[in-house]
Scaffold this motif. Sequence first.
Motif, PDB file in Angstrom:
ATOM      1  N   PHE A 192       0.839  -1.267  -0.060  1.00  0.00           N
ATOM      2  CA  PHE A 192       0.268  -0.207   0.053  1.00  0.00           C
ATOM      3  C   PHE A 192       0.888   1.304   0.083  1.00  0.00           C
ATOM      4  CE2 PHE A 192      -2.908  -3.422   1.360  1.00  0.00           C
ATOM      5  CZ  PHE A 192      -3.813  -3.203   0.749  1.00  0.00           C
ATOM      6  N   VAL A 193       1.891   1.333  -1.019  1.00  0.00           N
ATOM      7  CA  VAL A 193       2.599   2.604  -1.061  1.00  0.00           C
ATOM      8  C   VAL A 193       1.865   3.484  -2.052  1.00  0.00           C
ATOM      9  CG1 VAL A 193       5.008   3.349  -2.204  1.00  0.00           C
ATOM     10  CG2 VAL A 193       4.647   1.282  -1.189  1.00  0.00           C
ATOM     11  N   ASN A 194       1.674   4.908  -1.281  1.00  0.00           N
ATOM     12  CA  ASN A 194       0.743   5.782  -1.994  1.00  0.00           C
ATOM     13  C   ASN A 194       1.591   6.909  -2.806  1.00  0.00           C
ATOM     14  OD1 ASN A 194      -1.601   4.398  -1.682  1.00  0.00           O
ATOM     15  ND2 ASN A 194      -1.899   5.369   0.280  1.00  0.00           N
ATOM     16  N   ASP A 195       2.823   7.003  -2.044  1.00  0.00           N
ATOM     17  CA  ASP A 195       3.783   8.027  -2.770  1.00  0.00           C
ATOM     18  C   ASP A 195       5.158   7.606  -2.247  1.00  0.00           C
ATOM     19  OD1 ASP A 195       4.737   9.124  -0.084  1.00  0.00           O
ATOM     20  OD2 ASP A 195       2.625   9.389   0.167  1.00  0.00           O
ATOM     21  N   SER A 196       6.163   8.208  -2.999  1.00  0.00           N
ATOM     22  CA  SER A 196       7.641   7.792  -2.901  1.00  0.00           C
ATOM     23  C   SER A 196       8.345   7.943  -1.706  1.00  0.00           C
ATOM     24  CB  SER A 196       8.332   8.786  -4.080  1.00  0.00           C
ATOM     25  OG  SER A 196       8.121  10.058  -3.627  1.00  0.00           O
ATOM     26  N   ASP A 197       7.585   8.807  -0.610  1.00  0.00           N
ATOM     27  CA  ASP A 197       8.447   9.315   0.498  1.00  0.00           C
ATOM     28  C   ASP A 197       8.708   8.068   1.453  1.00  0.00           C
ATOM     29  OD1 ASP A 197       8.811  11.851  -0.193  1.00  0.00           O
ATOM     30  OD2 ASP A 197       7.114  12.587   0.860  1.00  0.00           O
ATOM     31  N   PRO A 198       7.961   7.148   1.658  1.00  0.00           N
ATOM     32  CA  PRO A 198       8.040   6.204   2.418  1.00  0.00           C
ATOM     33  C   PRO A 198       9.242   5.044   1.931  1.00  0.00           C
ATOM     34  CG  PRO A 198       5.648   6.328   2.205  1.00  0.00           C
ATOM     35  CD  PRO A 198       6.172   7.309   1.367  1.00  0.00           C
ATOM     36  N   VAL A 199       9.130   4.746   0.641  1.00  0.00           N
ATOM     37  CA  VAL A 199      10.135   4.171  -0.082  1.00  0.00           C
ATOM     38  C   VAL A 199      11.464   4.673   0.115  1.00  0.00           C
ATOM     39  CG1 VAL A 199      10.804   3.074  -2.282  1.00  0.00           C
ATOM     40  CG2 VAL A 199       8.374   3.540  -1.768  1.00  0.00           C
ATOM     41  N   ARG A 200      11.670   6.060  -0.036  1.00  0.00           N
ATOM     42  CA  ARG A 200      12.738   6.552   0.175  1.00  0.00           C
ATOM     43  C   ARG A 200      13.387   6.408   1.594  1.00  0.00           C
ATOM     44  NH1 ARG A 200      10.796  10.673  -3.364  1.00  0.00           N
ATOM     45  NH2 ARG A 200      11.720  10.489  -5.464  1.00  0.00           N
ATOM     46  N   HIS A 201      12.432   6.609   2.482  1.00  0.00           N
ATOM     47  CA  HIS A 201      12.673   6.662   4.121  1.00  0.00           C
ATOM     48  C   HIS A 201      13.278   5.200   4.560  1.00  0.00           C
ATOM     49  CE1 HIS A 201      12.583   7.229   8.287  1.00  0.00           C
ATOM     50  NE2 HIS A 201      11.788   6.283   8.409  1.00  0.00           N
ATOM     51  N   LEU A 202      12.556   4.218   3.862  1.00  0.00           N
ATOM     52  CA  LEU A 202      12.879   2.816   4.217  1.00  0.00           C
ATOM     53  C   LEU A 202      14.413   2.390   3.388  1.00  0.00           C
ATOM     54  CD1 LEU A 202      12.587   0.095   5.328  1.00  0.00           C
ATOM     55  CD2 LEU A 202      11.040  -0.663   3.330  1.00  0.00           C
ATOM     56  N   LYS A 203      14.823   3.038   2.236  1.00  0.00           N
ATOM     57  CA  LYS A 203      15.792   2.651   1.794  1.00  0.00           C
ATOM     58  C   LYS A 203      17.048   3.475   2.413  1.00  0.00           C
ATOM     59  CE  LYS A 203      16.523   2.795  -2.618  1.00  0.00           C
ATOM     60  NZ  LYS A 203      16.573   2.974  -4.020  1.00  0.00           N
ATOM     61  N   ASN A 204      16.941   4.839   2.949  1.00  0.00           N
ATOM     62  CA  ASN A 204      17.899   5.298   3.807  1.00  0.00           C
ATOM     63  C   ASN A 204      18.000   4.430   5.152  1.00  0.00           C
ATOM     64  OD1 ASN A 204      18.179   7.436   1.880  1.00  0.00           O
ATOM     65  ND2 ASN A 204      16.620   8.642   2.729  1.00  0.00           N
ATOM     66  N   TYR A 205      16.739   3.932   5.602  1.00  0.00           N
ATOM     67  CA  TYR A 205      16.941   3.318   7.068  1.00  0.00           C
ATOM     68  C   TYR A 205      18.067   1.939   6.640  1.00  0.00           C
ATOM     69  CZ  TYR A 205      15.600   0.397  10.759  1.00  0.00           C
ATOM     70  OH  TYR A 205      15.487  -0.382  12.048  1.00  0.00           O
ATOM     71  N   LEU A 206      17.527   1.277   5.603  1.00  0.00           N
ATOM     72  CA  LEU A 206      18.236   0.192   5.248  1.00  0.00           C
ATOM     73  C   LEU A 206      19.863   0.312   5.054  1.00  0.00           C
ATOM     74  CD1 LEU A 206      15.704  -1.689   3.162  1.00  0.00           C
ATOM     75  CD2 LEU A 206      16.259  -2.201   5.436  1.00  0.00           C
ATOM     76  N   SER A 207      19.980   1.527   4.656  1.00  0.00           N
ATOM     77  CA  SER A 207      21.613   1.706   4.192  1.00  0.00           C
ATOM     78  C   SER A 207      22.444   1.982   5.490  1.00  0.00           C
ATOM     79  CB  SER A 207      21.671   3.085   3.329  1.00  0.00           C
ATOM     80  OG  SER A 207      21.259   4.216   4.034  1.00  0.00           O
ATOM     81  N   LEU A 213       2.422   7.157  -9.890  1.00  0.00           N
ATOM     82  CA  LEU A 213       3.175   5.830 -10.516  1.00  0.00           C
ATOM     83  C   LEU A 213       4.757   6.311 -10.872  1.00  0.00           C
ATOM     84  CD1 LEU A 213       3.037   2.794 -11.256  1.00  0.00           C
ATOM     85  CD2 LEU A 213       2.403   3.586 -13.412  1.00  0.00           C
ATOM     86  N   GLU A 214       5.085   7.138 -11.554  1.00  0.00           N
ATOM     87  CA  GLU A 214       6.543   7.390 -11.856  1.00  0.00           C
ATOM     88  C   GLU A 214       7.275   7.715 -10.960  1.00  0.00           C
ATOM     89  OE1 GLU A 214       8.787   9.681 -15.728  1.00  0.00           O
ATOM     90  OE2 GLU A 214       6.667   8.489 -16.063  1.00  0.00           O
ATOM     91  N   GLU A 215       6.856   8.726 -10.050  1.00  0.00           N
ATOM     92  CA  GLU A 215       7.668   8.972  -8.981  1.00  0.00           C
ATOM     93  C   GLU A 215       7.969   7.660  -7.888  1.00  0.00           C
ATOM     94  OE1 GLU A 215       5.472  10.866  -5.203  1.00  0.00           O
ATOM     95  OE2 GLU A 215       5.427  12.136  -7.006  1.00  0.00           O
ATOM     96  N   ILE A 216       7.230   6.768  -7.813  1.00  0.00           N
ATOM     97  CA  ILE A 216       7.076   5.695  -6.790  1.00  0.00           C
ATOM     98  C   ILE A 216       8.283   4.688  -7.485  1.00  0.00           C
ATOM     99  CG2 ILE A 216       6.138   3.522  -5.902  1.00  0.00           C
ATOM    100  CD1 ILE A 216       3.508   5.453  -5.772  1.00  0.00           C
ATOM    101  N   ILE A 217       8.146   4.633  -8.886  1.00  0.00           N
ATOM    102  CA  ILE A 217       8.999   3.686  -9.440  1.00  0.00           C
ATOM    103  C   ILE A 217      10.365   4.073  -9.562  1.00  0.00           C
ATOM    104  CG2 ILE A 217       9.402   2.543 -11.760  1.00  0.00           C
ATOM    105  CD1 ILE A 217       6.673   2.579 -12.530  1.00  0.00           C
ATOM    106  N   GLU A 218      10.566   5.429  -9.648  1.00  0.00           N
ATOM    107  CA  GLU A 218      12.043   6.202  -9.644  1.00  0.00           C
ATOM    108  C   GLU A 218      12.561   5.870  -8.254  1.00  0.00           C
ATOM    109  OE1 GLU A 218      11.297   9.959 -10.761  1.00  0.00           O
ATOM    110  OE2 GLU A 218      11.821   9.671 -12.713  1.00  0.00           O
ATOM    111  N   ALA A 219      11.609   5.820  -7.408  1.00  0.00           N
ATOM    112  CA  ALA A 219      12.333   5.757  -5.847  1.00  0.00           C
ATOM    113  C   ALA A 219      12.628   4.406  -5.352  1.00  0.00           C
ATOM    114  CB  ALA A 219      11.426   6.468  -4.881  1.00  0.00           C
ATOM    115  N   SER A 220      11.961   3.534  -5.976  1.00  0.00           N
ATOM    116  CA  SER A 220      12.113   2.113  -5.537  1.00  0.00           C
ATOM    117  C   SER A 220      13.131   1.276  -6.274  1.00  0.00           C
ATOM    118  CB  SER A 220      10.689   1.350  -5.774  1.00  0.00           C
ATOM    119  OG  SER A 220      10.436   1.376  -7.334  1.00  0.00           O
TER     120      SER A 220
END
Length: 580
Positions: free
Chosen positions: A292-307, A329-336
Amino acid sequence: MAIVRDLSLMCGRIITKNSCLDSKNRVFGASLFGGGSRCDEGKFKGKFGFGVRAAVQVGVEGSKGLRELKSLNGVLEVDVVSEGDLREKGFLGMRKTKLVCTIGPACCSLEELEKLALGGMNVARLNMCHNTREWHRDVIRKIKRLNEAKGFCVSVMIDTEGTQVHVVDHGAPSSVKAEDGSIWLFTAQKFDGSRPFTVRANYEGFSEGIEVGDELVIDGGMAGFEVIEKIGSDLRCKCTDPGLFLPRAKLSFWRDGKLVGRNYGLPTLSTKDWADIEFGVSEGVDFIAMSFVNDSDPVRHLKNYLSTKSSKSTRVLAKIESLESLQKLEEIIEASDGIMVARGDLGVEIPLEQIPTVQEEIINVCRKLNKPVIVASQLLESMVEYPIPTRAEVADVSEAVRQYADALMLSGESAIGLYGQKALSVLRMSSSRMETRGREDNQQSLVHSYQLGASLPDRIAEQICNCAAEMANKLGVDAIFVYTKHGHMASLLSRNRPNPPIIAFTTEDSTRMALNLQWGVIPLLLDLSDDMEANISKSIDLIKLRGMFREGDAVLVVSDVTSTHATPMAFQSIQVKTIA
């Protein structure tokens, strides 16, 4: 990346395996940017004042003495299933579309997991909505044990639960049937034991804004109810479409034929999700799929956390399963690091007839942005109960393959189904057949020129991969060899969907596991040096020793392995080698 004063693209002819090759490995210059016999030479200058020289090398790779080859044995790690297929079918017989299996009670034993791995499972998915962490830990360690002991290369993905409204309890330990006209109470109140005809939701505000007469839909249509009375925050509902409640079924509400859109203000990742992510990191999983990803911010946050949590590179996939996610869609794909098309939940939020075109659009955007994409949900749903699929399901699978999805995913078919191994076999055979048809009809879909790289070296790597894929198709080589540390050039080659398979050699185990999700890529683990010619010779010798080459096979070779020598000069090349 090779850097010299300018980019000289010399012109000449390419010799393939059907031609008489020069055994002295002469270098024939050839334009990388198109065919024809005219010799074009020019200079490419970037803002840093340097260019890259590229050349095409053609040669015959002979054999070394058996004693020397034996000393190399054991250095190359190859998935045992891929190795067997290469020996039996050759390079061009390899399946390109990757297969993901959801692991559940029906296939969690060591024996069943091994059967799935032998059947072609590339990625094992664990849905954190179900079972305990101890259960998931046991499955993950079984998969890793099979990889180490039996020579498999199966990646592990965990799928977060997300903050959707779903059923906590419905009065039965597994599925329960809702009969036509039966009256049910939907509540968020906790109670001891199980109550018949009572459904407990996971969120106290699940009924906010809901009115009498609204339609309550279970799991996108598995069963349907009409709201006949609202008692505080509870709902009394009459079953209008009989069907099954599955464990943790999702709830949605409709009014006048439209989804009742509500913003609960819940975060994309719940407290439980963060605990599950911590668990996944500690167990060394390869992918985390965010629900249930609705925008790119949570994706970036998780990737930063994992790093910050681990030196291991864990890839983050975003699940597209809501109307909001399509709007961004496009901004979510770019972030993931990749996308899952979760058609079951997506089909709840948009009209069913739009699913095929939306699926194709998501696949196309993912290819454009060079991100792997999984098509999931109900591919072979009938095989949960029956040993053969419907013809419509096979057509659905074949269409996803025709659209060049990177991977296909089984959910309930493997997790709780009676015929999980047969379902996997159907995916394997259907995808292989459709890929063969595409090659026979020469229907390779080209990516329209969409530049990804921002820096000059990145743009050069991208162009080299675009041209290498085109050359591989035109020359009819049997395989593309790519030597890569982080998998970038392997993914760029995969983006072009070339006819021959992409054999990716890497020193990084995390890269190898990540490439398991890339279309057409067969990842192999190999110690690479700064000497590219030595890498090429060693890898060819090892593959020959394992019996995976056929005499006369021609391979095209590219690399993004950069020398660590302190020199301003390097050399980026595309080579074609025919195996003697």
